[in-house]
Each structure stands twice: as structure tokens, then as C-alpha cells.
Design a protein around this motif. Structure first.
Motif, PDB file in Angstrom:
ATOM      1  N   PHE A 166       4.361 -11.012  -0.129  1.00 30.98           N
ATOM      2  CA  PHE A 166       4.061 -10.926   1.306  1.00 30.98           C
ATOM      3  C   PHE A 166       4.562  -9.627   1.916  1.00 30.98           C
ATOM      4  CE2 PHE A 166       5.205 -11.523   5.756  1.00 30.98           C
ATOM      5  CZ  PHE A 166       4.029 -12.025   6.284  1.00 30.98           C
ATOM      6  N   ASP A 167       5.817  -9.274   1.651  1.00 30.77           N
ATOM      7  CA  ASP A 167       6.399  -8.076   2.257  1.00 30.77           C
ATOM      8  C   ASP A 167       5.674  -6.820   1.808  1.00 30.77           C
ATOM      9  OD1 ASP A 167       8.238  -9.494   3.682  1.00 30.77           O
ATOM     10  OD2 ASP A 167       9.848  -9.282   2.230  1.00 30.77           O
ATOM     11  N   PHE A 168       5.388  -6.724   0.505  1.00 28.41           N
ATOM     12  CA  PHE A 168       4.716  -5.524   0.005  1.00 28.41           C
ATOM     13  C   PHE A 168       3.328  -5.388   0.625  1.00 28.41           C
ATOM     14  CE2 PHE A 168       1.666  -3.695  -3.023  1.00 28.41           C
ATOM     15  CZ  PHE A 168       2.148  -2.397  -3.042  1.00 28.41           C
ATOM     16  N   GLU A 169       2.567  -6.473   0.678  1.00 28.46           N
ATOM     17  CA  GLU A 169       1.224  -6.415   1.247  1.00 28.46           C
ATOM     18  C   GLU A 169       1.268  -5.986   2.713  1.00 28.46           C
ATOM     19  OE1 GLU A 169      -0.860 -10.043   0.741  1.00 28.46           O
ATOM     20  OE2 GLU A 169      -0.847  -9.964  -1.453  1.00 28.46           O
ATOM     21  N   THR A 170       2.219  -6.557   3.465  1.00 24.05           N
ATOM     22  CA  THR A 170       2.338  -6.215   4.885  1.00 24.05           C
ATOM     23  C   THR A 170       2.709  -4.753   5.063  1.00 24.05           C
ATOM     24  OG1 THR A 170       3.051  -8.487   5.361  1.00 24.05           O
ATOM     25  CG2 THR A 170       3.471  -6.824   7.049  1.00 24.05           C
ATOM     26  N   GLU A 171       3.681  -4.279   4.283  1.00 24.33           N
ATOM     27  CA  GLU A 171       4.095  -2.876   4.360  1.00 24.33           C
ATOM     28  C   GLU A 171       2.945  -1.940   4.000  1.00 24.33           C
ATOM     29  OE1 GLU A 171       8.709  -3.994   3.140  1.00 24.33           O
ATOM     30  OE2 GLU A 171       7.339  -3.115   1.678  1.00 24.33           O
ATOM     31  N   PHE A 172       2.164  -2.338   3.002  1.00 18.43           N
ATOM     32  CA  PHE A 172       1.016  -1.524   2.604  1.00 18.43           C
ATOM     33  C   PHE A 172      -0.015  -1.459   3.726  1.00 18.43           C
ATOM     34  CE2 PHE A 172      -3.325  -1.471   0.862  1.00 18.43           C
ATOM     35  CZ  PHE A 172      -3.324  -0.224   0.249  1.00 18.43           C
ATOM     36  N   LEU A 173      -0.340  -2.597   4.327  1.00 17.04           N
ATOM     37  CA  LEU A 173      -1.361  -2.633   5.371  1.00 17.04           C
ATOM     38  C   LEU A 173      -0.924  -1.877   6.627  1.00 17.04           C
ATOM     39  CD1 LEU A 173      -2.660  -6.297   5.027  1.00 17.04           C
ATOM     40  CD2 LEU A 173      -3.943  -4.195   4.576  1.00 17.04           C
ATOM     41  N   TYR A 174       0.368  -1.856   6.913  1.00 13.02           N
ATOM     42  CA  TYR A 174       0.856  -1.114   8.070  1.00 13.02           C
ATOM     43  C   TYR A 174       0.795   0.405   7.860  1.00 13.02           C
ATOM     44  CZ  TYR A 174       2.814  -5.320  10.308  1.00 13.02           C
ATOM     45  OH  TYR A 174       2.978  -6.540  10.918  1.00 13.02           O
ATOM     46  N   THR A 175       0.878   0.848   6.612  1.00 11.90           N
ATOM     47  CA  THR A 175       1.091   2.287   6.371  1.00 11.90           C
ATOM     48  C   THR A 175       0.033   2.957   5.498  1.00 11.90           C
ATOM     49  OG1 THR A 175       2.496   1.830   4.435  1.00 11.90           O
ATOM     50  CG2 THR A 175       3.589   1.971   6.582  1.00 11.90           C
ATOM     51  N   TYR A 176      -0.950   2.224   4.987  1.00  8.73           N
ATOM     52  CA  TYR A 176      -1.871   2.812   4.006  1.00  8.73           C
ATOM     53  C   TYR A 176      -2.640   3.994   4.571  1.00  8.73           C
ATOM     54  CZ  TYR A 176      -6.077   0.755   6.121  1.00  8.73           C
ATOM     55  OH  TYR A 176      -7.092   0.447   6.973  1.00  8.73           O
ATOM     56  N   ARG A 177      -2.794   4.070   5.881  1.00  4.50           N
ATOM     57  CA  ARG A 177      -3.576   5.154   6.470  1.00  4.50           C
ATOM     58  C   ARG A 177      -2.810   6.479   6.484  1.00  4.50           C
ATOM     59  NH1 ARG A 177      -7.527   2.695  11.124  1.00  4.50           N
ATOM     60  NH2 ARG A 177      -8.409   4.785  10.913  1.00  4.50           N
ATOM     61  N   SER A 178      -1.582   6.470   5.975  1.00  8.98           N
ATOM     62  CA  SER A 178      -0.863   7.731   5.783  1.00  8.98           C
ATOM     63  C   SER A 178      -1.460   8.526   4.630  1.00  8.98           C
ATOM     64  CB  SER A 178       0.621   7.470   5.500  1.00  8.98           C
ATOM     65  OG  SER A 178       1.309   7.143   6.676  1.00  8.98           O
ATOM     66  N   TYR A 179      -2.061   7.828   3.668  1.00  8.91           N
ATOM     67  CA  TYR A 179      -2.579   8.518   2.485  1.00  8.91           C
ATOM     68  C   TYR A 179      -3.973   8.031   2.102  1.00  8.91           C
ATOM     69  CZ  TYR A 179      -0.133   4.322   0.883  1.00  8.91           C
ATOM     70  OH  TYR A 179       0.343   3.043   0.768  1.00  8.91           O
ATOM     71  N   SER A 180      -4.619   7.279   2.989  1.00  9.89           N
ATOM     72  CA  SER A 180      -5.949   6.770   2.683  1.00  9.89           C
ATOM     73  C   SER A 180      -6.685   6.508   3.995  1.00  9.89           C
ATOM     74  CB  SER A 180      -5.835   5.491   1.834  1.00  9.89           C
ATOM     75  OG  SER A 180      -7.111   5.018   1.472  1.00  9.89           O
ATOM     76  N   SER A 181      -7.784   5.782   3.912  1.00  9.11           N
ATOM     77  CA  SER A 181      -8.572   5.456   5.106  1.00  9.11           C
ATOM     78  C   SER A 181      -9.130   4.050   4.964  1.00  9.11           C
ATOM     79  CB  SER A 181      -9.726   6.457   5.263  1.00  9.11           C
ATOM     80  OG  SER A 181     -10.670   6.293   4.204  1.00  9.11           O
ATOM     81  N   THR A 182      -9.689   3.530   6.035  1.00 10.48           N
ATOM     82  CA  THR A 182     -10.272   2.189   6.002  1.00 10.48           C
ATOM     83  C   THR A 182     -11.425   2.128   5.006  1.00 10.48           C
ATOM     84  OG1 THR A 182     -11.655   2.807   7.893  1.00 10.48           O
ATOM     85  CG2 THR A 182      -9.609   1.623   8.361  1.00 10.48           C
ATOM     86  N   HIS A 183     -12.247   3.177   4.966  1.00 14.16           N
ATOM     87  CA  HIS A 183     -13.386   3.202   4.033  1.00 14.16           C
ATOM     88  C   HIS A 183     -12.899   3.225   2.582  1.00 14.16           C
ATOM     89  CE1 HIS A 183     -16.946   3.529   6.598  1.00 14.16           C
ATOM     90  NE2 HIS A 183     -16.180   4.187   7.453  1.00 14.16           N
ATOM     91  N   GLN A 184     -11.871   4.014   2.291  1.00 14.44           N
ATOM     92  CA  GLN A 184     -11.344   4.071   0.928  1.00 14.44           C
ATOM     93  C   GLN A 184     -10.774   2.732   0.499  1.00 14.44           C
ATOM     94  OE1 GLN A 184      -8.781   7.563   1.534  1.00 14.44           O
ATOM     95  NE2 GLN A 184      -9.874   8.581  -0.116  1.00 14.44           N
ATOM     96  N   LEU A 185     -10.083   2.059   1.406  1.00 15.62           N
ATOM     97  CA  LEU A 185      -9.518   0.753   1.063  1.00 15.62           C
ATOM     98  C   LEU A 185     -10.629  -0.256   0.809  1.00 15.62           C
ATOM     99  CD1 LEU A 185      -7.234  -1.219   0.657  1.00 15.62           C
ATOM    100  CD2 LEU A 185      -7.030  -1.460   3.145  1.00 15.62           C
TER     101      LEU A 185
END
Length: 550
Positions: A166-185
Motif C-alpha cells: 500500500f505505502d509503495f503504491e501510494t508513494e509512487f502515484l503521488y510522485t511518478y510525474r517527476s520522471y514520467s507522465s500520465t500517458h507513459q503510465l
């Protein structure tokens, strides 16, 4: 430490380490922690340790201090075992001092691997490649965390057939746009889903088929969580991502259903229903929905002046508590409009800050607007008596903001009173009643910059919701975290850095999600946002000199 000085023998399988004290063991393990991290048992402890709890407690305290001082990465499973053994030796009647302990021991809740059965532990033990793990002491025990990895590996971890963290998924979803985008995800998720759809069709191995279906189910679950965590990702740009996910879901549902995919089809149908509901509703991209009539009935009755409008209203015509209420509603609306991505990568300081972090800039401008208002009102007052009345009124408003836990406006009001053009009015401040001066000192101390906002941080940490934080504290912390490297020495993304950012964002979202049950009074809100005086610093100083000369 030991009268007999027989020492400790730590069994590490291939290598054994002989040390005299637990301090010496920790020194050794920190110097060469990779070689000793597999240590699991203490074969022998000083014979007097079991009879002297004070000695053992001193060892445990010393070891804890060293490990925490030198970095959480060294608080490995072996260190937890050593500390467990030391604690148990003080509670044991075993005279020969023999101990053999696992990573988690019920007698010592302070140093245990609390997520030993988590998916991250399973992945680490399975030798998962392309990702680095670490240990963190969260105060209740040792947790296994993701230290680094690639974007693709993060997506795999979030949709692994072994389960979810749970924690890892939440942390990833909060910050993934630092190195990616919604389309890439979305592309990564749909590609992974399609790959395992083909593997399921081609494979005759039942276990492999179950694994492929499990991964597909995890992908559907993760899209659900993504939507719940970051609905703005789906609704921005006229719902572009939302429409793409709907198309993907409809396409998969239209495919033939095999026996092993009945549950998966049901999950997809539920997801499609949820997506269509979001598309057809008046979902807010930013901000909160207005209060219902039932909720309005729960609100306190506003304090309203007679025959007043935004253009004819004077600050002294308004009740100070009502001013604080309306300021709080404005501030909370601005805070609730900030999207998760605006907190990333110091967007508020970037060249394109107006595009990347417009709502954070709105909060900053609102803070400056309130501060200038306070300073302007005071230096524009012709008489000393009127200035004293205004200072007292602003202090009462500030104390009401404190009652509403609106630390942003509280800070702005005190900042206005502390403006140099106001502070130089010595005669005015000397004439201030002692009770008002004491209140000013107390409020100033609460929001003082001393020791990195220590007092304000303590207040915001313990406060009950709803609350409006002073976001300057968070911006300062995020700037400090941003100084850490984006990549590890191995070239992988530094996810430990992203986890620290996510922790702050999670706290901010708690403030955004709460709400105040207060009624908006339109003309008072308009007065406070459009009609109050706003002097520049030069104008403030000129007016201040006119009130009290050099």
C-alpha cells in the motif's frame, strides 16, 4: 561491560565474528555491513548479562544510538536480531546465556521487521532484479522499503502477482510525474496487461496461467487506486486519460471470456461503470463541492452588518470572527485547488511556474495580499488612536484564525504587523495596551522562524482537522529534499527521495480533504479579496514617515 569478558560469538554462516561487546559488533557491522547482514543468531552472550538488566539496557541504548546516528540503511535484519537478543537476555533466566532468535521476536517490539510478510520482503527474498531495497526504522520497528529502480520496474512492483504494498503504491502515484507522465503510465499498464493476455492464451501450464491472470487483476486494481488517488490525472485535458481507459476497458471486455478470467471480467465491468460515472458526473477537477442545504443548516449563523456591500464596507464594520471565517474559507478553497503534481520538483520556483504550479502561486499571492493589507491599513490611519484600534482588531482576527486552525492567515496577519514600516511606529507600539502587546508576542512566537519554525511545526503536527497549514513550511522541506540526487550511483531512480516527497504530499492531502462547515458571505468575501488597500513597500514607508517622523 562484562566482568568475565567472555565476549560474543556471532554466527554468520561462513564467517564468524568474535567481539567483546555489542558496541564492538555494531562498529564491525557498520564498517562491513554487507558481509554481516546475513547474521541471524547470537551463540553466546556475557554470562552476567542475564542477571544484570541495567547492563543489557545500556548496551541496547548504545547500539540503538549508534545505528540511528550512522543511518537507517545499516539497521538491517542482523542489527534487529542483535538488539532482540540483548533485550531478551535481560528478561531470561537462562543461566548459560544461549539465544537463538529470528528477525521478529515478540518480546521486543522496538526492533522488529514489521512487514516481514509483505510483498516487498517476498520480492527481496526471491532475488528480484532491477530494484534496490533498504531498511528503515519508523519508530515501531524496521520496515523494508524500495530504495531505487526504473520506472518500468516500479510499474511491475505495483502490479505484481505476489500482491501489493500500500505505502509503495501510494508513494509512487503521488510522485511518478517527476520522471514520467500520465500517458507513459497508462501505456505501461495496458502493455503489461496485453503481454500477459497473450501469455495466458499461449500457455498450457496451469500455474503460469494463474500467474498471468493475477497480474491482470492487479493491473485493474491499480487503475482503480490510481483513479481514487489522483482523479485529476484522469479529468485534466478534457478527460483525455479517462476516455483512453474507458476505451481500453471496453476493448478487453469485448474479448472472449475463458473460465479462468470470469473474475477479471467482473472487475473490468465494475471499473467501466466507475469510469462512466466519473465521465457523466460533474466531478470537480480541483477544489471541493459546495455545501448541501443540510450541511448549511449545521453551520453557525454569520455575523452580518446592516446595509453593507463590498464597496461600502469598512473593516471595523465587520465582526472580527466573521472576517476570520471568510478568510479561512478563501484560504481553504485555494489549498484544495492545488494538484499533486504542483508539489513536485520545485515547480513553484521553475521558469514555467505559472503553468506548472498556478495554485501554489495563488496561495503565495494571497498570503502577500493579506500581509500588505494589514500594513497598509495601519500606516494609512491618520491618528495614533485609530492605529491602536486597527492593531487591536487585527490581533483579534489573528487569534480567531488560530481558533479555526488557519495558520496561513495567522502567519500573514502577524507578518503584516511585523513589517518594518509598521514596526518603526515606536510611539504607536508603546501606547498599545499590555494585554494586546502580550497577545502579539504570543502569536509572534507561535509563527516564529526560529529553529526552522519549530513552534509552528509542533502546532500543525498535533492539530485536529480541518486545518489550513502555512505552506511555506512544506515548500522549505520540499526544497531541501530536492537537493538530494535524483539517481542512485547504480543509475536507478532514487525512490527514497520520492518517498520523502510523498510523505509531505500525503499530509497536505489530509488538509485538503477536510472541510469547514461555514457559510460564505459573498460581499464580505469580495471585500477581503478585492477591496482592501494594497500599498507597495515604498508607499508603506512613505506613509509611515508621515505618521511618525524619523
Amino acid at each position: 561491560e562484562s566482568k568475565r569478558n567472555k565476549g560474543l560469538v556471532v554466527d554468520g554462516g561462513i564467517n564468524s565474528v568474535k567481539v567483546k561487546t555489542l558496541d564492538e559488533y555494531v562498529d564491525h557491522s557498520i564498517d562491513d555491513w554487507k558481509r554481516t547482514r546475513a547474521l541471524t543468531t547470537i551463540r553466546k552472550v556475557p554470562s552476567n548479562a542475564g542477571n544484570n538488566s541495567n547492563t543489557t539496557s545500556r548496551w541496547v541504548s548504545s547500539v540503538s544510538s549508534k545505528v540511528k546516528t550512522r543511518g537507517t540503511i545499516f539497521l538491517t535484519r542482523a542489527n534487529a536480531n542483535i538488539l532482540n537478543a540483548a533485550n531478551n537476555s535481560s528478561n531470561s533466566n537462562n543461566t548459560n546465556g544461549e539465544n537463538s532468535l529470528g528477525a521478529n521476536d515478540s518480546n521486543n517490539p522496538n526492533f522488529t521487521v514489521i512487514n516481514e510478510n509483505s510483498v516487498l520482503m517476498k520480492l527481496m527474498n526471491s532475488g528480484e532484479t532491477g530494484v534496490e531495497f533498504t531498511y528503515e526504522d519508523n519508530g515501531n520497528g524496521v520496515e523494508i522499503k524500495v530504495k531505487g529502480g526504473s520506472f518500468e520496474k516500479f510499474v511491475h512492483l505495483c502490479t505484481h502477482n505476489l500482491g501489493s504494498d500500500f505505502d509503495f503504491e501510494t508513494e509512487f502515484l503521488y510522485t511518478y510525474r517527476s520522471y514520467s507522465s500520465t500517458h507513459q503510465l497508462l501505456d505501461a499498464l495496458t502493455t503489461r496487461f496485453g503481454d500477459h493476455y497473450e501469455k495466458f492464451t499461449e500457455s498450457e501450464d496451469l500455474a503460469q496461467q494463474e500467474k498471468n491472470v493475477a497480474i491482470q487483476e492487479r493491473i485493474v486494481q491499480f487503475i482503480n487506486k490510481w483513479m481514487d488517488t489522483n482523479i485529476n490525472d484522469f479529468l485534466e485535458n478534457d478527460g483525455e486519460i479517462l476516455n483512453l481507459v474507458i476505451t481500453f476497458t471496453e476493448t478487453v471486455i469485448s474479448m472472449p471470456v475463458t473460465t479462468g478470467r470470469i473474475r477479471l471480467r467482473e472487475m473490468l465491468q465494475d471499473l467501466l461503470q466507475k469510469l462512466n460515472h466519473k465521465k457523466g458526473s460533474d466531478a470537480l477537477i480541483l477544489g471541493q463541492a459546495p455545501l448541501t442545504s443540510t450541511e448549511i443548516d449545521m453551520c453557525p449563523i454569520p455575523y452580518l452588518p446592516v446595509n453593507a456591500t463590498a464597496l461600502t464596507t469598512n473593516m471595523l464594520d465587520l465582526h472580527p470572527e466573521e472576517i476570520a471565517r471568510q478568510m479561512t474559507l478563501v484560504d481553504h478553497h485555494l489549498l484544495s485547488c492545488v494538484s499533486t503534481k504542483e508539489w513536485l520538483d520545485q515547480a513553484w520556483n521553475s521558469k514555467n511556474k505559472e503553468k506548472l504550479a498556478p495554485n501554489i502561486l495563488n496561495i503565495i499571492e494571497r498570503f502577500n495580499y493579506i500581509s500588505r493589507w494589514v500594513s497598509s491599513e495601519i500606516v494609512l490611519a491618520d491618528t495614533l488612536e485609530y492605529r491602536l484600534v486597527l492593531i487591536n482588531r487585527f490581533l483579534v482576527i489573528a487569534s480567531k484564525c488560530l481558533e479555526f486552525r488557519n495558520f496561513n492567515s495567522l502567519m500573514a496577519l502577524i507578518s503584516g504587523l511585523e513589517n518594518s514600516s509598521v514596526q518603526r511606529l515606536k510611539q504607536t507600539w508603546m501606547s498599545l495596551p499590555f494585554k494586546s502587546w502580550k497577545l502579539f508576542q504570543e502569536l509572534s512566537e507561535m509563527v516564529s522562524l526560529n529553529q526552522n519554525f519549530r513552534n509552528l511545526r509542533a502546532l500543525m503536527e498535533e492539530v485536529h482537522l480541518p486545518c489550513i497549514p502555512y505552506i511555506g513550511v512544506f515548500l522549505m522541506d520540499l526544497t531541501f529534499i530536492g537537493e538530494n540526487p535524483t539517481h542512485l550511483e547504480s543509475g536507478l531512480f532514487n525512490f527514497s527521495k520520492q518517498a520523502m516527497v510523498a510523505k509531505i504530499i500525503r499530509r497536505i492531502i489530509e488538509f485538503q480533504s477536510s472541510r469547514y462547515f461555514l457559510v460564505t458571505v459573498e460581499f464580505i468575501r469580495d471585500y477581503l479579496t478585492k477591496s482592501v488597500p494594497q500599498l507597495t513597500e515604498q508607499e508603506l514607508y512613505r506613509e509611515s514617515l508621515m505618521r511618525e517622523g524619523r
